[in-house]
Design a protein around this motif. Structure first.
Motif, PDB file in Angstrom:
ATOM      1  N   HIS A  25      30.274 -28.660  83.163  1.00  0.00           N
ATOM      2  CA  HIS A  25      28.852 -28.539  82.842  1.00  0.00           C
ATOM      3  C   HIS A  25      28.492 -29.480  81.694  1.00  0.00           C
ATOM      4  CE1 HIS A  25      25.191 -26.488  81.303  1.00  0.00           C
ATOM      5  NE2 HIS A  25      24.993 -26.232  82.579  1.00  0.00           N
ATOM      6  N   GLU A  26      29.300 -29.492  80.659  1.00  0.00           N
ATOM      7  CA  GLU A  26      29.048 -30.357  79.508  1.00  0.00           C
ATOM      8  C   GLU A  26      29.176 -31.826  79.891  1.00  0.00           C
ATOM      9  OE1 GLU A  26      27.817 -31.436  75.855  1.00  0.00           O
ATOM     10  OE2 GLU A  26      27.744 -29.452  76.752  1.00  0.00           O
ATOM     11  N   THR A  27      30.159 -32.152  80.732  1.00  0.00           N
ATOM     12  CA  THR A  27      30.357 -33.531  81.172  1.00  0.00           C
ATOM     13  C   THR A  27      29.142 -34.023  81.955  1.00  0.00           C
ATOM     14  OG1 THR A  27      32.745 -33.209  81.261  1.00  0.00           O
ATOM     15  CG2 THR A  27      31.859 -35.065  82.509  1.00  0.00           C
ATOM     16  N   ILE A  28      28.623 -33.190  82.829  1.00  0.00           N
ATOM     17  CA  ILE A  28      27.435 -33.573  83.604  1.00  0.00           C
ATOM     18  C   ILE A  28      26.229 -33.721  82.675  1.00  0.00           C
ATOM     19  CG2 ILE A  28      25.840 -32.868  85.439  1.00  0.00           C
ATOM     20  CD1 ILE A  28      28.276 -31.452  86.761  1.00  0.00           C
ATOM     21  N   SER A  29      26.130 -32.861  81.665  1.00  0.00           N
ATOM     22  CA  SER A  29      25.029 -32.985  80.695  1.00  0.00           C
ATOM     23  C   SER A  29      25.098 -34.327  79.965  1.00  0.00           C
ATOM     24  CB  SER A  29      25.088 -31.842  79.677  1.00  0.00           C
ATOM     25  OG  SER A  29      24.867 -30.607  80.310  1.00  0.00           O
ATOM     26  N   ILE A  30      26.295 -34.747  79.609  1.00  0.00           N
ATOM     27  CA  ILE A  30      26.473 -36.051  78.959  1.00  0.00           C
ATOM     28  C   ILE A  30      26.082 -37.169  79.927  1.00  0.00           C
ATOM     29  CG2 ILE A  30      28.196 -37.658  78.037  1.00  0.00           C
ATOM     30  CD1 ILE A  30      29.648 -35.123  76.928  1.00  0.00           C
ATOM     31  N   ASP A  31      26.434 -36.999  81.212  1.00  0.00           N
ATOM     32  CA  ASP A  31      26.080 -38.009  82.206  1.00  0.00           C
ATOM     33  C   ASP A  31      24.563 -38.143  82.340  1.00  0.00           C
ATOM     34  OD1 ASP A  31      26.825 -39.979  84.171  1.00  0.00           O
ATOM     35  OD2 ASP A  31      26.219 -38.536  85.708  1.00  0.00           O
ATOM     36  N   TYR A  32      23.829 -37.039  82.204  1.00  0.00           N
ATOM     37  CA  TYR A  32      22.361 -37.113  82.217  1.00  0.00           C
ATOM     38  C   TYR A  32      21.860 -37.998  81.075  1.00  0.00           C
ATOM     39  CZ  TYR A  32      21.112 -33.583  85.734  1.00  0.00           C
ATOM     40  OH  TYR A  32      20.919 -32.897  86.893  1.00  0.00           O
ATOM     41  N   GLU A  91      18.633 -43.349  92.997  1.00  0.00           N
ATOM     42  CA  GLU A  91      18.068 -42.080  93.480  1.00  0.00           C
ATOM     43  C   GLU A  91      19.167 -41.188  94.059  1.00  0.00           C
ATOM     44  OE1 GLU A  91      15.475 -39.045  94.284  1.00  0.00           O
ATOM     45  OE2 GLU A  91      15.113 -40.830  93.079  1.00  0.00           O
ATOM     46  N   LEU A  92      20.062 -41.769  94.849  1.00  0.00           N
ATOM     47  CA  LEU A  92      21.190 -40.990  95.381  1.00  0.00           C
ATOM     48  C   LEU A  92      22.053 -40.426  94.261  1.00  0.00           C
ATOM     49  CD1 LEU A  92      22.450 -43.136  98.419  1.00  0.00           C
ATOM     50  CD2 LEU A  92      21.076 -41.035  98.472  1.00  0.00           C
ATOM     51  N   SER A  93      22.319 -41.254  93.264  1.00  0.00           N
ATOM     52  CA  SER A  93      23.121 -40.822  92.119  1.00  0.00           C
ATOM     53  C   SER A  93      22.443 -39.674  91.379  1.00  0.00           C
ATOM     54  CB  SER A  93      23.347 -42.005  91.182  1.00  0.00           C
ATOM     55  OG  SER A  93      24.061 -41.618  90.049  1.00  0.00           O
ATOM     56  N   ASP A  94      21.143 -39.783  91.172  1.00  0.00           N
ATOM     57  CA  ASP A  94      20.395 -38.713  90.498  1.00  0.00           C
ATOM     58  C   ASP A  94      20.446 -37.419  91.308  1.00  0.00           C
ATOM     59  OD1 ASP A  94      19.747 -40.454  88.468  1.00  0.00           O
ATOM     60  OD2 ASP A  94      17.674 -40.762  89.121  1.00  0.00           O
ATOM     61  N   GLN A  95      20.290 -37.526  92.616  1.00  0.00           N
ATOM     62  CA  GLN A  95      20.335 -36.339  93.470  1.00  0.00           C
ATOM     63  C   GLN A  95      21.709 -35.674  93.420  1.00  0.00           C
ATOM     64  OE1 GLN A  95      19.114 -37.642  97.373  1.00  0.00           O
ATOM     65  NE2 GLN A  95      17.004 -37.980  96.746  1.00  0.00           N
ATOM     66  N   LEU A  96      22.758 -36.483  93.463  1.00  0.00           N
ATOM     67  CA  LEU A  96      24.109 -35.935  93.397  1.00  0.00           C
ATOM     68  C   LEU A  96      24.354 -35.254  92.053  1.00  0.00           C
ATOM     69  CD1 LEU A  96      26.931 -35.509  94.533  1.00  0.00           C
ATOM     70  CD2 LEU A  96      27.526 -37.786  93.679  1.00  0.00           C
ATOM     71  N   ARG A  97      23.933 -35.887  90.966  1.00  0.00           N
ATOM     72  CA  ARG A  97      24.098 -35.304  89.639  1.00  0.00           C
ATOM     73  C   ARG A  97      23.365 -33.973  89.546  1.00  0.00           C
ATOM     74  NH1 ARG A  97      21.732 -38.828  87.323  1.00  0.00           N
ATOM     75  NH2 ARG A  97      23.432 -40.301  87.186  1.00  0.00           N
ATOM     76  N   ASP A  98      22.145 -33.923  90.073  1.00  0.00           N
ATOM     77  CA  ASP A  98      21.377 -32.675  90.060  1.00  0.00           C
ATOM     78  C   ASP A  98      22.093 -31.581  90.852  1.00  0.00           C
ATOM     79  OD1 ASP A  98      19.425 -33.915  88.525  1.00  0.00           O
ATOM     80  OD2 ASP A  98      18.063 -34.250  90.226  1.00  0.00           O
ATOM     81  N   LYS A  99      22.636 -31.958  92.011  1.00  0.00           N
ATOM     82  CA  LYS A  99      23.349 -30.978  92.842  1.00  0.00           C
ATOM     83  C   LYS A  99      24.605 -30.476  92.131  1.00  0.00           C
ATOM     84  CE  LYS A  99      25.253 -30.202  97.405  1.00  0.00           C
ATOM     85  NZ  LYS A  99      25.338 -30.643  98.770  1.00  0.00           N
ATOM     86  N   LEU A 100      25.365 -31.385  91.542  1.00  0.00           N
ATOM     87  CA  LEU A 100      26.560 -30.992  90.794  1.00  0.00           C
ATOM     88  C   LEU A 100      26.204 -30.064  89.642  1.00  0.00           C
ATOM     89  CD1 LEU A 100      28.551 -34.352  90.569  1.00  0.00           C
ATOM     90  CD2 LEU A 100      29.284 -32.263  91.726  1.00  0.00           C
ATOM     91  N   HIS A 102      23.590 -28.137  89.303  1.00  0.00           N
ATOM     92  CA  HIS A 102      23.174 -26.833  89.832  1.00  0.00           C
ATOM     93  C   HIS A 102      24.385 -26.019  90.282  1.00  0.00           C
ATOM     94  CE1 HIS A 102      20.943 -23.766  91.961  1.00  0.00           C
ATOM     95  NE2 HIS A 102      21.688 -24.013  93.024  1.00  0.00           N
ATOM     96  N   ASN A 103      25.292 -26.644  91.030  1.00  0.00           N
ATOM     97  CA  ASN A 103      26.474 -25.927  91.524  1.00  0.00           C
ATOM     98  C   ASN A 103      27.361 -25.442  90.380  1.00  0.00           C
ATOM     99  OD1 ASN A 103      25.698 -26.305  94.172  1.00  0.00           O
ATOM    100  ND2 ASN A 103      27.080 -28.001  94.544  1.00  0.00           N
ATOM    101  N   THR A 106      25.586 -22.559  88.532  1.00  0.00           N
ATOM    102  CA  THR A 106      25.625 -21.330  89.323  1.00  0.00           C
ATOM    103  C   THR A 106      27.013 -20.699  89.293  1.00  0.00           C
ATOM    104  OG1 THR A 106      23.900 -22.164  90.788  1.00  0.00           O
ATOM    105  CG2 THR A 106      25.264 -20.381  91.644  1.00  0.00           C
ATOM    106  N   ASN A 107      28.040 -21.514  89.509  1.00  0.00           N
ATOM    107  CA  ASN A 107      29.402 -20.980  89.532  1.00  0.00           C
ATOM    108  C   ASN A 107      29.866 -20.539  88.152  1.00  0.00           C
ATOM    109  OD1 ASN A 107      30.135 -21.092  92.319  1.00  0.00           O
ATOM    110  ND2 ASN A 107      30.109 -23.312  92.132  1.00  0.00           N
ATOM    111  N   LYS A 108      29.415 -21.217  87.127  1.00  0.00           N
ATOM    112  CA  LYS A 108      29.753 -20.823  85.750  1.00  0.00           C
ATOM    113  C   LYS A 108      29.203 -19.421  85.475  1.00  0.00           C
ATOM    114  CE  LYS A 108      27.506 -22.408  82.219  1.00  0.00           C
ATOM    115  NZ  LYS A 108      26.897 -23.195  81.166  1.00  0.00           N
ATOM    116  N   GLU A 109      27.964 -19.190  85.868  1.00  0.00           N
ATOM    117  CA  GLU A 109      27.353 -17.869  85.671  1.00  0.00           C
ATOM    118  C   GLU A 109      28.055 -16.802  86.513  1.00  0.00           C
ATOM    119  OE1 GLU A 109      25.053 -17.314  83.316  1.00  0.00           O
ATOM    120  OE2 GLU A 109      25.296 -19.438  82.854  1.00  0.00           O
ATOM    121  N   ARG A 110      28.393 -17.150  87.742  1.00  0.00           N
ATOM    122  CA  ARG A 110      29.078 -16.197  88.622  1.00  0.00           C
ATOM    123  C   ARG A 110      30.429 -15.808  88.034  1.00  0.00           C
ATOM    124  NH1 ARG A 110      32.949 -16.607  92.184  1.00  0.00           N
ATOM    125  NH2 ARG A 110      32.921 -18.870  92.205  1.00  0.00           N
TER     126      ARG A 110
END
Length: 134
Positions: A25-32, A91-100, A102-103, A106-110
């Motif tokens: 989650h933190e790694t993806i936040s840095i990627d944003y 755009e594809l990269s942004d969509q993939l990052r958003d999906k990652l 979100h996933n 969601t899994n972190k909370e679960r």
């Protein structure tokens, strides 16, 4: 030292997995944040390329040399096509990052919720064992 139970092992497993999810989650936040900087850089690049294409075409019109005009047309087409591809892949990269993101969120909370359930079971079990001994 007491023997671990299935609940102990499950809690250990899910807590370790949750830790990995927090790290992802933190790694993806840095990627944003990196992507924001890249988007700003790309805006300048796109603007500069479009201006260069316009200037080349005007210069080719003024110069009126067929060979030069053909080269300008080919080079301009290449740049325009490259810009389209860059924006498409971005755009594809942004969509993939958003999906990652979100996933992982969601899994972190679960997993956090599962950990709480295991912690409660472990606490209840330990509490019952203490009451039966004491």
């Amino acid at each position: 030292m007491r023997v671990t139970t299935l609940i102990d092992d499950a809690l250990s497993l899910t807590m370790g997995t949750t830790g990995m999810m927090f790290e992802l989650h933190e790694t993806i936040s840095i990627d944003y944040k990196i992507d924001e900087l890249d988007d700003a850089r790309r805006e300048v690049y796109v603007k500069t390329c479009k201006e260069a294409i316009e200037r080349l075409k005007k210069f080719a019109e003024q110069f009126q040399d067929k060979t030069f005009s053909n080269w300008v047309n080919r080079y301009s087409a290449f740049l325009e096509n490259d810009l389209k591809k860059q924006l498409y892949y971005e755009e594809l990269s942004d969509q993939l990052r958003d999906k990652l993101f979100h996933n992982v969120s969601t899994n972190k909370e679960r997993l956090r919720d599962e950990n709480r359930g295991f912690e409660i079971k472990l606490f209840e079990k330990s509490f019952k064992e203490e009451r039966s001994v004491g």
